[in-house]
Enzyme design. Structure first.
Site, PDB file in Angstrom:
ATOM      1  N   LYS A  31       0.833  -1.213   0.000  1.00 25.54           N
ATOM      2  CA  LYS A  31       0.000   0.000   0.000  1.00 25.54           C
ATOM      3  C   LYS A  31       0.870   1.266   0.000  1.00 25.54           C
ATOM      4  O   LYS A  31       0.640   2.179  -0.777  1.00 25.54           O
ATOM      5  CB  LYS A  31      -0.928   0.014   1.230  1.00 25.54           C
ATOM      6  CG  LYS A  31      -1.859  -1.198   1.321  1.00 25.54           C
ATOM      7  CD  LYS A  31      -2.785  -1.121   2.507  1.00 25.54           C
ATOM      8  CE  LYS A  31      -2.088  -1.144   3.857  1.00 25.54           C
ATOM      9  NZ  LYS A  31      -1.358  -2.412   4.163  1.00 25.54           N
ATOM     10  N   ARG A 106      -9.895   0.900   8.252  1.00 20.74           N
ATOM     11  CA  ARG A 106      -9.466  -0.456   8.607  1.00 20.74           C
ATOM     12  C   ARG A 106     -10.563  -1.212   9.341  1.00 20.74           C
ATOM     13  O   ARG A 106     -10.367  -2.372   9.708  1.00 20.74           O
ATOM     14  CB  ARG A 106      -8.254  -0.366   9.527  1.00 20.74           C
ATOM     15  CG  ARG A 106      -6.926  -0.767   8.865  1.00 20.74           C
ATOM     16  CD  ARG A 106      -5.876  -0.542   9.916  1.00 20.74           C
ATOM     17  NE  ARG A 106      -4.644  -1.214   9.733  1.00 20.74           N
ATOM     18  CZ  ARG A 106      -3.537  -0.651   9.264  1.00 20.74           C
ATOM     19  NH1 ARG A 106      -3.556   0.568   8.812  1.00 20.74           N
ATOM     20  NH2 ARG A 106      -2.414  -1.338   9.238  1.00 20.74           N
ATOM     21  N   ARG A 157      11.438  -5.931   4.890  1.00 25.22           N
ATOM     22  CA  ARG A 157      11.127  -4.482   4.791  1.00 25.22           C
ATOM     23  C   ARG A 157      12.079  -3.634   5.623  1.00 25.22           C
ATOM     24  O   ARG A 157      12.358  -3.935   6.762  1.00 25.22           O
ATOM     25  CB  ARG A 157       9.698  -4.223   5.261  1.00 25.22           C
ATOM     26  CG  ARG A 157       9.397  -2.718   5.347  1.00 25.22           C
ATOM     27  CD  ARG A 157       7.953  -2.380   5.266  1.00 25.22           C
ATOM     28  NE  ARG A 157       7.148  -2.944   6.328  1.00 25.22           N
ATOM     29  CZ  ARG A 157       5.817  -2.820   6.390  1.00 25.22           C
ATOM     30  NH1 ARG A 157       5.174  -2.160   5.438  1.00 25.22           N
ATOM     31  NH2 ARG A 157       5.139  -3.365   7.373  1.00 25.22           N
ATOM     32  N   ARG A 190      10.931  -1.809  11.173  1.00 28.29           N
ATOM     33  CA  ARG A 190       9.842  -1.427  12.071  1.00 28.29           C
ATOM     34  C   ARG A 190       9.688  -2.468  13.179  1.00 28.29           C
ATOM     35  O   ARG A 190       9.656  -3.666  12.889  1.00 28.29           O
ATOM     36  CB  ARG A 190       8.529  -1.327  11.281  1.00 28.29           C
ATOM     37  CG  ARG A 190       8.336   0.009  10.621  1.00 28.29           C
ATOM     38  CD  ARG A 190       7.158   0.042   9.703  1.00 28.29           C
ATOM     39  NE  ARG A 190       5.932  -0.513  10.262  1.00 28.29           N
ATOM     40  CZ  ARG A 190       4.760  -0.499   9.625  1.00 28.29           C
ATOM     41  NH1 ARG A 190       4.677   0.040   8.421  1.00 28.29           N
ATOM     42  NH2 ARG A 190       3.692  -1.023  10.174  1.00 28.29           N
ATOM     43  N   ARG A 201      -1.081  -8.587  13.798  1.00 28.61           N
ATOM     44  CA  ARG A 201      -1.589  -7.612  12.809  1.00 28.61           C
ATOM     45  C   ARG A 201      -2.416  -8.331  11.747  1.00 28.61           C
ATOM     46  O   ARG A 201      -3.423  -7.818  11.271  1.00 28.61           O
ATOM     47  CB  ARG A 201      -0.420  -6.845  12.185  1.00 28.61           C
ATOM     48  CG  ARG A 201       0.223  -5.886  13.179  1.00 28.61           C
ATOM     49  CD  ARG A 201       1.581  -5.424  12.724  1.00 28.61           C
ATOM     50  NE  ARG A 201       1.541  -4.626  11.521  1.00 28.61           N
ATOM     51  CZ  ARG A 201       2.572  -4.470  10.699  1.00 28.61           C
ATOM     52  NH1 ARG A 201       3.717  -5.080  10.932  1.00 28.61           N
ATOM     53  NH2 ARG A 201       2.453  -3.719   9.636  1.00 28.61           N
TER      54      ARG A 201
END
Ligand code: ADP
Ligand code: AMP
Length: 248
Positions: A31, A106, A157, A190, A201
């Site tokens: 995203k 969300r 990431r 992160r 999550r």
């Protein structure tokens, strides 16, 4: 009616009012990556609720203090807090031609709130067709990615704490290992990309966010894009959806 993404399109920056764009998908679906590309090409802002919340946590604001522990365990921040935050962001002048919501809504409550908010914004701009177009019904681009691909993306990431640019050690490495191409800042992982938090999550996504697929499909706003394709191919199909959507 579902809007279909089709062929690639050539897009002129700042060419026209795009209206609201929502990027919907699980953690690491791409995203943020796509939001940045859309933002640069169409000249509209990326509104990432995750980035705004992380900024608040870093600055130790009242909102940040409330959100910190929730984010660390991979849960969703309460709807009221996030909706207030988005409401004030949408009032800023750079949203006048449209905006990209990355990570919002969300929950179904957030989506219902957004529909009412956009309606209210249109009501304030009666008689100004262009201004109304900027807050028309959104086009919702769903990035579809398999769980195992998401897991691999999460572990690779890295992001720049200064400019927010996102890299991946496997698929999109920086030119110099561990350093942002744009501003030379050391890249970070992160904390909520840790395996156990990622699992939480994903649970939050499956239980609270996935129902939005039906919510937007029933309203004829949904475009589904295969998010496992290379970034450029996903981008072409997202651009096509934005170009071809019929605003209500
Ligand atoms: P999200 O904002 O949905 O959490 P990101 O845009 O941060 O996802 O992307 C998650 C990771 O996957 C990043 O490391 C990014 O570089 C990588 N990535 C994004 N899109 C693709 C893609 N189409 N193919 C391979 N890797 C991708
Ligand atoms: P993201 O950067 O989109 O992956 O979001 C990181 C974290 O911020 C999420 O795991 C949530 O804790 C919080 N968050 C971001 N956006 C929202 C939202 N729309 N509603 C609730 N929590 C959010």
């Amino acid at each position: 009616m579902e809007v279909q993404a089709s062929a690639a399109v050539g897009v002129q920056a700042n060419a026209r009012i795009t209206g609201p764009i929502i990027l919907l998908g699980p953690p690491a679906a791409g995203k943020g990556t796509q939001a940045k590309l859309i933002s640069e090409t169409f000249g509209i802002p990326q509104i990432s609720t995750g980035d705004i919340l992380r900024g608040n946590v870093a600055r130790k604001t009242e909102l940040g203090m409330k959100a910190k522990a929730i984010m660390e365990r991979g849960d969703l921040v309460p709807d009221e807090l996030v909706c207030d935050m988005v409401a004030s962001r949408l009032q800023e002048a750079d949203c006048a031609r449209g905006f990209i919501l990355d990570g919002f809504p969300r929950t179904v409550r957030q989506a219902e709130w957004l529909d009412k908010q956009l309606e209210k914004m249109r009501g304030c701009k009666k008689g100004d067709a262009a201004a109304q177009q900027a807050c028309a019904a959104p086009v919702v681009i769903r990035l579809v990615v398999d769980y195992n691909v998401l897991r691999r993306r999460i572990t690779g990431r890295r992001s720049c704490p200064t400019c927010g640019r996102v890299y991946n050690v496997y698929s999109q490495p920086p030119k110099v290992q561990g350093i942002c191409d744009v501003d030379g800042t050391a890249l970070v992982t992160r904390p909520d990309d840790a395996e156990d938090v990622f699992a939480e999550r994903m649970k939050a996504y499956d239980q609270q966010t996935l129902p939005l697929v039906d919510y937007y499909r029933e309203r004829g706003r949904l475009v589904e894009v295969d998010g496992e394709q290379p970034v450029e191919r996903v981008m072409e199909q997202a651009f096509s959806a934005i170009e071809n959507v019929n605003r209500l």
